[in-house]
Scaffold this motif. Sequence first.
Motif, short mmCIF file in Angstrom:
data_model
loop_
_atom_site.label_atom_id
_atom_site.label_comp_id
_atom_site.label_asym_id
_atom_site.label_seq_id
_atom_site.Cartn_x
_atom_site.Cartn_y
_atom_site.Cartn_z
N PHE A 185 -67.67 -0.23 -12.51
CA PHE A 185 -66.96 -1.46 -12.87
C PHE A 185 -65.65 -1.58 -12.10
CE2 PHE A 185 -63.67 -3.51 -15.44
CZ PHE A 185 -64.20 -4.79 -15.55
N TRP A 186 -64.85 -0.49 -12.08
CA TRP A 186 -63.57 -0.54 -11.39
C TRP A 186 -63.74 -0.69 -9.89
CZ3 TRP A 186 -59.66 -1.90 -14.02
CH2 TRP A 186 -59.53 -1.51 -15.36
N CYS A 187 -64.74 -0.04 -9.35
CA CYS A 187 -64.97 -0.16 -7.91
C CYS A 187 -65.32 -1.59 -7.54
CB CYS A 187 -66.11 0.79 -7.48
SG CYS A 187 -66.50 0.71 -5.72
N PHE A 188 -66.30 -2.15 -8.27
CA PHE A 188 -66.72 -3.52 -7.98
C PHE A 188 -65.59 -4.51 -8.19
CE2 PHE A 188 -71.24 -2.14 -8.87
CZ PHE A 188 -71.67 -2.36 -7.58
N SER A 189 -64.89 -4.41 -9.31
CA SER A 189 -63.86 -5.39 -9.65
C SER A 189 -62.69 -5.34 -8.67
CB SER A 189 -63.36 -5.17 -11.08
OG SER A 189 -62.81 -3.88 -11.24
N ASN A 190 -62.22 -4.13 -8.34
CA ASN A 190 -61.09 -4.01 -7.41
C ASN A 190 -61.41 -4.60 -6.05
OD1 ASN A 190 -59.60 -2.81 -9.37
ND2 ASN A 190 -59.43 -0.82 -8.40
N ARG A 191 -62.54 -4.19 -5.49
CA ARG A 191 -62.91 -4.68 -4.15
C ARG A 191 -63.23 -6.16 -4.17
NH1 ARG A 191 -60.90 -0.45 -1.31
NH2 ARG A 191 -61.74 1.52 -2.07
N TYR A 192 -63.85 -6.61 -5.25
CA TYR A 192 -64.23 -8.01 -5.35
C TYR A 192 -62.99 -8.90 -5.43
CZ TYR A 192 -66.57 -12.22 -7.01
OH TYR A 192 -67.04 -13.50 -7.13
N ILE A 193 -62.06 -8.54 -6.30
CA ILE A 193 -60.83 -9.33 -6.46
C ILE A 193 -60.02 -9.31 -5.17
CG2 ILE A 193 -58.62 -9.44 -7.66
CD1 ILE A 193 -60.05 -8.50 -10.17
N LEU A 194 -60.01 -8.18 -4.50
CA LEU A 194 -59.27 -8.05 -3.25
C LEU A 194 -59.76 -9.08 -2.23
CD1 LEU A 194 -58.32 -4.75 -1.52
CD2 LEU A 194 -59.59 -6.42 -0.21
N HIS A 195 -61.08 -9.18 -2.06
CA HIS A 195 -61.63 -10.14 -1.10
C HIS A 195 -61.57 -11.57 -1.62
CE1 HIS A 195 -63.35 -6.33 0.45
NE2 HIS A 195 -63.28 -6.95 1.62
N LEU A 196 -61.67 -11.71 -2.94
CA LEU A 196 -61.55 -13.05 -3.53
C LEU A 196 -60.18 -13.64 -3.24
CD1 LEU A 196 -62.81 -15.24 -5.42
CD2 LEU A 196 -61.73 -14.03 -7.32
N ASP A 197 -59.14 -12.82 -3.38
CA ASP A 197 -57.79 -13.29 -3.09
C ASP A 197 -57.61 -13.60 -1.62
OD1 ASP A 197 -54.81 -13.58 -3.56
OD2 ASP A 197 -54.82 -11.86 -2.21
N LEU A 198 -58.16 -12.74 -0.76
CA LEU A 198 -57.99 -12.92 0.68
C LEU A 198 -58.53 -14.27 1.14
CD1 LEU A 198 -57.24 -11.72 3.46
CD2 LEU A 198 -59.56 -10.78 3.55
N TYR A 199 -59.74 -14.60 0.73
CA TYR A 199 -60.37 -15.82 1.25
C TYR A 199 -60.06 -17.07 0.44
CZ TYR A 199 -62.64 -12.66 4.43
OH TYR A 199 -62.85 -11.71 5.42
N SER A 200 -59.77 -16.92 -0.83
CA SER A 200 -59.34 -18.10 -1.59
C SER A 200 -57.94 -18.51 -1.19
CB SER A 200 -59.40 -17.82 -3.10
OG SER A 200 -58.51 -16.78 -3.47
N SER A 201 -57.07 -17.53 -0.89
CA SER A 201 -55.71 -17.85 -0.45
C SER A 201 -55.72 -18.68 0.82
CB SER A 201 -54.92 -16.56 -0.22
OG SER A 201 -54.71 -15.87 -1.42
N ILE A 202 -56.58 -18.31 1.74
CA ILE A 202 -56.68 -19.05 3.00
C ILE A 202 -57.06 -20.51 2.74
CG2 ILE A 202 -57.94 -19.25 5.17
CD1 ILE A 202 -58.21 -16.22 5.18
N LEU A 203 -58.04 -20.71 1.86
CA LEU A 203 -58.50 -22.07 1.58
C LEU A 203 -57.45 -22.88 0.82
CD1 LEU A 203 -62.25 -21.50 0.68
CD2 LEU A 203 -61.30 -22.54 2.74
N PHE A 204 -56.78 -22.25 -0.14
CA PHE A 204 -55.75 -22.98 -0.88
C PHE A 204 -54.61 -23.40 0.04
CE2 PHE A 204 -57.41 -20.80 -4.83
CZ PHE A 204 -57.86 -21.97 -5.42
#
Length: 314
Positions: free
Chosen positions: A79-98
Amino acid sequence: MGMDNLLKRYYLPAMYGIEFILGIVGCVTAICSYIFCLKEWKSGNVYLFNLSVSDLMFICTLPSLITTYAQEQTHQNDFWCFSNRYILHLDLYSSILFLTWVSIDRYLLLKYPLRQHVLQKTSSAVVISALIWIVVTFQIMPILTFLVDSNNSSNKTTCKDFASSGNANHSLIYSLCLTFTGFIVPLTVLCFFYMKIVKFLKSMDRNFQNNDSFKRPVTLVFSIVIVFIVLQTPYHIMRNVRIASRVNLAKYSRCDRIIINSLYIVTRPLAFFQSVINPLFYFLMGDRLRESLFSKMEMSFISVMSFELTSNSD
């Protein structure tokens, strides 16, 4: 111990620690300012608020990453592995779009100062923001299939970064596609609207060109472009190079692979340093937000001083 392992143990925790301290202050301040200080929400405020939420989500995962690298933990709960890496990439690419949509909103504000365009409506910004979250979520979901290498001897799993795990032949194709759709395309759109803003200002009368209200959007958008190029381009290049080096192991010596991995490690926290810089854009772009925040601070200061004077007189 190789250079790449030394960087993981000392460089990554130090950089992520700095980002956590600076980022948590900036993001929490920004979010509280939007919630408690902003009375009237415009389309640009909606994009910047979502950007601050995305950054805060990433910042909150940093303590776990710091502990993992500082203590050289090679295993984590799924759970921690998936959530940490997922949120990390979610922030990276959502930030660019916003931020890309912020630049579009700034261009529309120059061209339609009375906010007559449909994309300038607050409701439109809410819908677009929701679509950004959905699109990026589906865009980065394949990363989860590459992240965890199962360890059959225990219930734990080896949790590695995206470029260092999974089948390199498959992850390279996906990484190249993600780099193009998640980074190059939004950056191109950002640059396009920057050029449109510059062209628009040049077409205006000289009196308008000397107006700071017209110059400031150009400076801000230009700053965002520079941040993207300087911080994120090295990361996307080295991520793909790192994966490519795993595809053709026979062509690289052990020393070459260590050098490639070390350079990739160096670029990782630099790319996510954008989450620390973003709060600066919140306040530079949000005129009403700055005014409301400073007004609240001034009123709080006056209240505190009045209370102290009253207490002393008693």
